[in-house]
Enzyme design. Structure first.
Site, PDB file in Angstrom:
ATOM      1  N   ARG A  67      -7.931 -42.351 -15.690  1.00 46.72           N
ATOM      2  CA  ARG A  67      -8.935 -43.137 -16.415  1.00 46.72           C
ATOM      3  C   ARG A  67      -9.549 -42.453 -17.634  1.00 46.72           C
ATOM      4  O   ARG A  67     -10.436 -43.033 -18.259  1.00 46.72           O
ATOM      5  CB  ARG A  67     -10.051 -43.557 -15.451  1.00 46.72           C
ATOM      6  N   ASP A 101       1.072 -36.188  -6.556  1.00 49.92           N
ATOM      7  CA  ASP A 101       1.991 -35.288  -7.264  1.00 49.92           C
ATOM      8  C   ASP A 101       2.565 -34.190  -6.374  1.00 49.92           C
ATOM      9  O   ASP A 101       3.454 -33.444  -6.789  1.00 49.92           O
ATOM     10  CB  ASP A 101       1.301 -34.671  -8.502  1.00 49.92           C
ATOM     11  N   HIS A 142      -3.773 -41.102  -0.520  1.00 52.68           N
ATOM     12  CA  HIS A 142      -3.053 -42.178  -1.204  1.00 52.68           C
ATOM     13  C   HIS A 142      -1.541 -42.000  -1.074  1.00 52.68           C
ATOM     14  O   HIS A 142      -0.777 -42.451  -1.932  1.00 52.68           O
ATOM     15  CB  HIS A 142      -3.487 -42.264  -2.671  1.00 52.68           C
TER      16      HIS A 142
HETATM   17  P1  OAD Z   1      -9.417 -40.641 -12.499  1.00 56.26           P
HETATM   18  O1  OAD Z   1      -8.554 -40.584 -13.689  1.00 56.26           O
HETATM   19  O2  OAD Z   1     -10.074 -41.934 -12.196  1.00 56.26           O
HETATM   20  O3  OAD Z   1     -10.571 -39.532 -12.612  1.00 56.26           O
HETATM   21  C1  OAD Z   1     -10.278 -38.215 -12.974  1.00 56.26           C
HETATM   22  C2  OAD Z   1     -11.606 -37.477 -13.209  1.00 56.26           C
HETATM   23  O4  OAD Z   1     -11.297 -36.125 -13.456  1.00 56.26           O
HETATM   24  C3  OAD Z   1     -12.387 -38.000 -14.402  1.00 56.26           C
HETATM   25  O5  OAD Z   1     -13.777 -38.026 -14.086  1.00 56.26           O
HETATM   26  C4  OAD Z   1     -12.088 -36.956 -15.494  1.00 56.26           C
HETATM   27  O6  OAD Z   1     -13.157 -36.802 -16.412  1.00 56.26           O
HETATM   28  C5  OAD Z   1     -11.930 -35.711 -14.662  1.00 56.26           C
HETATM   29  N1  OAD Z   1     -11.067 -34.695 -15.285  1.00 56.26           N
HETATM   30  C6  OAD Z   1      -9.795 -34.850 -15.750  1.00 56.26           C
HETATM   31  N2  OAD Z   1      -9.298 -33.678 -16.192  1.00 56.26           N
HETATM   32  C7  OAD Z   1     -10.275 -32.754 -16.006  1.00 56.26           C
HETATM   33  C8  OAD Z   1     -10.392 -31.370 -16.270  1.00 56.26           C
HETATM   34  N3  OAD Z   1      -9.386 -30.654 -16.819  1.00 56.26           N
HETATM   35  N4  OAD Z   1     -11.545 -30.749 -15.967  1.00 56.26           N
HETATM   36  C9  OAD Z   1     -12.568 -31.432 -15.412  1.00 56.26           C
HETATM   37  N5  OAD Z   1     -12.524 -32.745 -15.108  1.00 56.26           N
HETATM   38  C10 OAD Z   1     -11.397 -33.408 -15.415  1.00 56.26           C
HETATM   39  O7  OAD Z   1      -8.544 -40.129 -11.270  1.00 56.26           O
HETATM   40  P2  OAD Z   1      -8.847 -40.295  -9.710  1.00 56.26           P
HETATM   41  O8  OAD Z   1     -10.289 -40.248  -9.429  1.00 56.26           O
HETATM   42  O9  OAD Z   1      -7.969 -39.342  -9.004  1.00 56.26           O
HETATM   43  O10 OAD Z   1      -4.369 -44.290  -7.248  1.00 56.26           O
HETATM   44  O11 OAD Z   1      -8.308 -41.773  -9.439  1.00 56.26           O
HETATM   45  C11 OAD Z   1      -8.352 -42.320  -8.129  1.00 56.26           C
HETATM   46  C12 OAD Z   1      -7.157 -43.215  -7.875  1.00 56.26           C
HETATM   47  O12 OAD Z   1      -7.099 -44.202  -8.903  1.00 56.26           O
HETATM   48  C13 OAD Z   1      -5.835 -42.511  -7.934  1.00 56.26           C
HETATM   49  O13 OAD Z   1      -5.483 -41.944  -6.692  1.00 56.26           O
HETATM   50  C14 OAD Z   1      -4.866 -43.580  -8.356  1.00 56.26           C
HETATM   51  C15 OAD Z   1      -5.714 -44.462  -9.248  1.00 56.26           C
HETATM   52  O14 OAD Z   1      -5.498 -45.830  -9.112  1.00 56.26           O
HETATM   53  C16 OAD Z   1      -3.009 -44.476  -7.095  1.00 56.26           C
HETATM   54  O15 OAD Z   1      -2.650 -45.518  -6.892  1.00 56.26           O
HETATM   55  C17 OAD Z   1      -1.992 -43.443  -7.140  1.00 56.26           C
END
Ligand code: OAD
Length: 375
Positions: free
Chosen positions: A115, A188, A205
């Site tokens: 996101r 992953d 998941h």
């Molecule tokens: P999101 O992409 O929703 O959230 C990732 C979070 O990590 C965000 O708040 C980013 O700001 C933060 N972030 C990314 N890179 C970072 C970094 N280097 N340092 C600090 N913060 C960082 O991902 P999830 O919460 O994992 O489902 O999403 C939840 C589910 O939504 C997933 O499992 C997926 C998706 O639909 C599936 O179907 C596979």
């Protein structure tokens, strides 16, 4: 993979919109939430060093590094979220850590999250011609048209990426005997690849390690499913002729049975570490609210999420905002673990596997290369 049958725990997201967690729509919470630039977010004792600096910078004041960084006792342990949690850990007050993780822990391995505007997976799906981004992981959409997911799956199949420092930090929590369980939303496979053992890991998941028919759940050899998908064809169930898919949990599907272990784990936790997740997807997001109210919760993320969006923070909530690898490395330095993690990472990544796992009483090599078979 066997599926839990409770419809109550199905993953839910209205088409096109990620479900907003209770904490961000609760009117009481929103009243308590102060705008970041209102000048009211100044309870410095509740903020980490980086937040304090950001807050002061927003108000046009230059932060006094001395005031922020030196503790009254003159101790060299930094104050702020990481200092506080590091101190608790060093004092031996923490023995059962539950880690809750999302895509942000793998961005340092070169895998985009979902996101983040611009770079996240959901912002880059135009070529798949789907009605809304999350349709690619929607089981009804898949039933109708499996091709967009299978095209994406070619890129998502594990094998191209390596675990990073954050994964190895979590493995070190295990090796120090402190990890009660890691709950990850990631598909992953990097947690397994870095050597976090199966019994310490809940892949909430699902994963690509197994496959089954999406209609009748008849298991299908994962490697054969992968080969078919890589060759551009749809693996077909020999029992009912439905499309087979890897056991990644889609919207509208039940979570794996192992997920329900949370009911026992979370009440036992004495520290919750939340890393790299937007906490937007239920039922996973609400897990963080199931620890006892006295249990400290540490958020390591780029921005505040879920219950950490409100001000003031709940007593016992700590957050360190910024890049996750930096924050985790700072915490490792406070704990005196940094070089040990680097050694572990180097030996594992170089395939030397010379690192001896202190938690392995038999003294056997700690390498978990058996988990590589999924790739
Ligand atoms: P999101 O992409 O929703 O959230 C990732 C979070 O990590 C965000 O708040 C980013 O700001 C933060 N972030 C990314 N890179 C970072 C970094 N280097 N340092 C600090 N913060 C960082 O991902 P999830 O919460 O994992 O489902 O999403 C939840 C589910 O939504 C997933 O499992 C997926 C998706 O639909 C599936 O179907 C596979």
């Amino acid at each position: 993979m066997s599926k839990a049958k409770s419809s109550r725990d199905r993953r839910i997201a209205p088409p096109g919109v990620a479900r907003v967690t209770r904490s961000s729509i609760n009117p009481q919470d929103s009243q308590r939430t102060k705008p970041a630039d209102s000048g009211l977010v100044d309870d410095l004792s509740l903020m980490s060093v980086s937040e304090q600096q950001a807050s002061l910078a927003r108000k046009g004041k230059s932060p006094s590094t001395k005031a922020i960084l030196s503790s009254p006792s003159g101790s060299s342990v930094p104050r702020g979220a990481l200092g506080t949690i590091g101190r608790l850990m060093k004092l031996g007050r923490v023995r059962n850590i539950v880690v809750v993780a999302g895509a942000g822990i793998s961005t340092a391995s070169g895998i985009p999250d979902f996101r983040t505007p611009g770079t996240g997976l959901y912002a880059n799906l135009a070529k798949y011609d789907i009605p809304y981004p999350e349709a690619i992981f929607n089981i009804d959409y898949f039933s109708d048209n499996p091709h967009p997911f299978f095209s994406l799956a070619k890129e998502l199949y594990p094998g191209h990426h390596r675990p990073n420092y954050v994964h190895y930090f979590i493995r070190m929590l295990h090796q120090k005997g402190l990890l009660l369980r890691m709950y990850t939303q990631n598909i992953d496979g990097l947690e397994k690849l870095c050597g976090i053992p199966d019994d310490k890991l809940v892949e909430a998941h699902g994963s690509f390690a197994t496959a089954a028919c999406h209609l009748c759940y008849t298991p299908y050899p994962a490697e054969e499913a992968k080969q078919a998908i890589m060759n551009g064809s749809v693996p077909i169930c020999t029992f009912c002729a439905g499309a087979v898919k890897p056991n990644v949990v889609f919207f509208g599907e039940d979570l794996p049975e192992k997920y329900f272990q949370h009911a026992e784990d979370f009440p036992k936790a004495d520290l919750l570490m939340i890393m790299g997740t937007s906490l937007k997807i239920e039922p996973f997001a609400s897990l963080v609210n199931t620890v006892k109210s006295t249990v400290p919760r540490l958020l390591l993320n780029r921005d505040p999420v879920g219950p950490f969006e409100r001000r003031p923070l709940r007593r016992g909530d700590y957050m360190e905002l910024g890049d996750l690898s930096d924050s985790v490395q700072k915490l490792a330095e406070i704990l005196g673990w940094h070089s040990e993690i680097q050694d572990l990472m180097n030996s594992h990544e170089n395939g030397l596997c010379s690192y001896t796992d202190p938690s392995n009483s038999s003294g056997e090599n700690s390498d978990s290369s058996e988990t590589d078979s999924m790739h």
